[in-house]
Design an enzyme around this catalytic site. Structure first.
Site, PDB file in Angstrom:
ATOM      1  N   LYS A   1       0.780  -1.238   0.000  1.00 19.96           N
ATOM      2  CA  LYS A   1       0.000   0.000   0.000  1.00 19.96           C
ATOM      3  C   LYS A   1       0.817   1.296   0.000  1.00 19.96           C
ATOM      4  O   LYS A   1       0.375   2.322  -0.504  1.00 19.96           O
ATOM      5  CB  LYS A   1      -0.928  -0.016   1.211  1.00 19.96           C
ATOM      6  CG  LYS A   1      -2.137  -0.887   1.005  1.00 19.96           C
ATOM      7  CD  LYS A   1      -3.213  -0.055   0.385  1.00 19.96           C
ATOM      8  CE  LYS A   1      -4.353  -0.869  -0.155  1.00 19.96           C
ATOM      9  NZ  LYS A   1      -5.385  -0.007  -0.741  1.00 19.96           N
TER      10      LYS A   1
ATOM     11  N   ASP B   1      -8.698  -0.369   6.234  1.00 22.82           N
ATOM     12  CA  ASP B   1      -8.852  -1.659   6.900  1.00 22.82           C
ATOM     13  C   ASP B   1      -7.554  -2.008   7.609  1.00 22.82           C
ATOM     14  O   ASP B   1      -7.441  -3.012   8.272  1.00 22.82           O
ATOM     15  CB  ASP B   1      -9.143  -2.732   5.852  1.00 22.82           C
ATOM     16  CG  ASP B   1      -8.163  -2.593   4.716  1.00 22.82           C
ATOM     17  OD1 ASP B   1      -6.986  -2.923   4.908  1.00 22.82           O
ATOM     18  OD2 ASP B   1      -8.550  -2.089   3.642  1.00 22.82           O
TER      19      ASP B   1
HETATM   20  C1  LIG Z   1      -3.363  -6.609   1.353  1.00 23.76           C
HETATM   21  C2  LIG Z   1      -4.319  -5.959   0.430  1.00 23.76           C
HETATM   22  N1  LIG Z   1      -4.526  -6.518  -0.765  1.00 23.76           N
HETATM   23  C3  LIG Z   1      -5.373  -5.976  -1.658  1.00 23.76           C
HETATM   24  C4  LIG Z   1      -6.082  -4.827  -1.345  1.00 23.76           C
HETATM   25  C5  LIG Z   1      -7.064  -4.298  -2.345  1.00 23.76           C
HETATM   26  O1  LIG Z   1      -6.727  -3.063  -2.876  1.00 23.76           O
HETATM   27  P1  LIG Z   1      -7.864  -2.120  -3.435  1.00 23.76           P
HETATM   28  O2  LIG Z   1      -8.666  -1.639  -2.274  1.00 23.76           O
HETATM   29  O3  LIG Z   1      -7.133  -1.063  -4.143  1.00 23.76           O
HETATM   30  O4  LIG Z   1      -8.717  -2.949  -4.329  1.00 23.76           O
HETATM   31  C6  LIG Z   1      -5.880  -4.205  -0.104  1.00 23.76           C
HETATM   32  C7  LIG Z   1      -6.574  -2.961   0.248  1.00 23.76           C
HETATM   33  O5  LIG Z   1      -6.485  -2.447   1.326  1.00 23.76           O
HETATM   34  C8  LIG Z   1      -4.974  -4.785   0.805  1.00 23.76           C
HETATM   35  O6  LIG Z   1      -4.745  -4.251   2.013  1.00 23.76           O
END
Ligand SMILES: Cc1ncc(COP(=O)(O)O)c(C=O)c1O
Length: 408
Positions: free
Chosen positions: A80, A127
């Site tokens: 992120k 989150d």
């Molecule tokens: C570990 C992880 N993978 C995937 C995602 C998905 O990303 P997006 O919200 O841009 O779809 C998140 C989003 O917080 C994440 O924390």
């Protein structure tokens, strides 16, 4: 109950969007290169590993399986920061009246820049992983961060945010409500929202965040061409929360690998399957998933798609899959206890669902039709993104060691 046990899929077909589709200007090659160059100016920058799993590929009946391991990203255990740090850097640059080509991260952290700009409070909803990234980047820049999390957020993820010196508040609402709260508080107090999703009138920062995420795809394409000379990924599995990461990676690949960009499968948890519902509706506008969005895949527990991301996924993705939590748990265990002499990957709930889904498609009766429909076979080169490590260690151990998780 059927919904809890089986995967659900919509396969709109590559031509569904017609011949008029085009990628948004904010994902131009030049913009993505700018973001990558900015990331390279961080002392912490290193490409994350692209791990080849030949024994698992053999067991699943595919040619090659490569997993990009984002647990190594900047020591933050998730991808992120690529988005948050780039967006915060771009925001400061704009305030300075300078362009991103002229500055690197050290310039933005300098005393002189802090004097020119003054104190900034960045605010966001998360989150866990995005909030930690905003909090970390704010601390690096000598600025403040305030982070709102949905009810039920993991104590370890909250603690990781507070450790950076940021304020973290768990609210009595879901992720989408946390987003609205952070926007309201920012308006009242003159703080700057750094959100990884867009809404009417708020598109610049999320488009910077998506530019930042394309670094993962740029690295993966380069690494794959080195480990498998002359080959390209034939299939990519991308997990979606609000869809920003999936759309950034897919948009980048569709541009760089055109016209033969990989067959792309978007995967979400049943209880937060807004992209699946949007694809199923056949409407051009995105649809929301509602309720408390309960799933072990905390990073994917988002009910309202990023409209900028949805337009790319709608026009370029090949399949939208909604799956139960046990698919992610299977992926975590397969990566933790690898086949043959494959290396181990520590992959969290939201990170492992792509590998879990691939195993469902290749090994389970319920996935067989998708295998045929998407043309996955022993010649395929499959690319998955493990977007986080064990960002909640207790939960990781409950799932991987004890084989239990809250049933939803
Ligand atoms: C570990 C992880 N993978 C995937 C995602 C998905 O990303 P997006 O919200 O841009 O779809 C998140 C989003 O917080 C994440 O924390």
């Amino acid at each position: 109950m059927q919904k809890e046990r089986s995967i659900l899929a919509v396969v709109p077909g590559r031509q569904a969007a017609g011949s008029t589709k085009s990628l948004p200007a904010f994902l131009s090659s030049a913009a993505c290169q700018r973001a990558h160059a900015f990331h390279q100016s961080f002392a912490q920058y290193q490409e994350t590993p692209l791990v080849s799993l030949p024994a698992l590929a053999r067991e699943l009946g595919v040619g090659h399986l490569l997993v990009k391991d984002e647990s190594y990203r900047f020591g933050l255990n998730a991808f992120k920061v690529l988005g948050a740090a780039y967006a915060m850097g771009s925001y400061l640059c704009e305030r300075l009246g300078r362009s991103m080509e002229e500055v690197d991260f050290d310039t933005l952290r300098s005393e002189e820049v802090r004097r020119q700009i003054g104190a900034v409070t960045f605010v966001t909803a998360t989150d866990g992983n995005h909030g930690r990234a905003v909090a970390w980047a704010a601390a690096q820049l000598g600025q403040q961060a305030v982070v709102y999390l949905p009810k039920g957020s993991s104590p370890q993820r909250v603690a990781a945010i507070r450790e950076t010196g940021a304020d973290a508040h768990v609210i009595n609402g879901n992720y989408d409500e946390a987003v609205r709260l952070s926007e309201k508080v920012a308006r009242e107090r003159g703080w700057q929202v750094i959100q990884d999703t867009a809404w009417d009138g708020y598109t610049t920062i999320p488009s910077w965040i998506m530019q930042g995420y394309t670094t993962i795809a740029a690295e993966a394409i380069r690494q794959l061409s080195e480990s498998l000379p002359g080959r390209r990924p034939t299939h990519v599995l991308l997990q979606a929360g609000v869809g920003s990461m999936a759309a950034a990676v897919l948009g980048y690949m569709a541009d760089q690998l055109a016209p033969d960009y990989p067959v792309t499968i978007i995967v979400e948890p049943h209880n937060a399957n807004c992209m699946y519902l949007s694809a199923k509706s056949g409407e051009r506008e995105a649809q929301a998933a509602t309720g408390d969005l309960q799933t072990i895949m905390a990073g994917l527990a988002c009910g309202e798609p990023n409209p900028l991301a949805w337009e790319i996924l709608r026009d370029y993705a090949d399949a939208f899959v909604s799956c139960p939590d046990h698919v992610a748990a299977t992926g975590m265990r397969m990566l933790a206890a690898p086949a043959g002499s494959d290396p181990k990957i520590v992959s969290g709930e939201s990170g492992a669902v792509g590998v879990g889904l691939l195993s469902t498609i290749m090994q389970k009766e319920e996935g067989r039709w998708l295998q045929k429909q998407l043309g996955i076979n022993e010649d395929s080169v499959i690319l998955c993104f493990s977007t986080e490590g064990d960002t909640d260690q207790e939960q990781y151990r409950r799932i991987v060691w004890e084989g239990i998780w809250p049933s939803v």
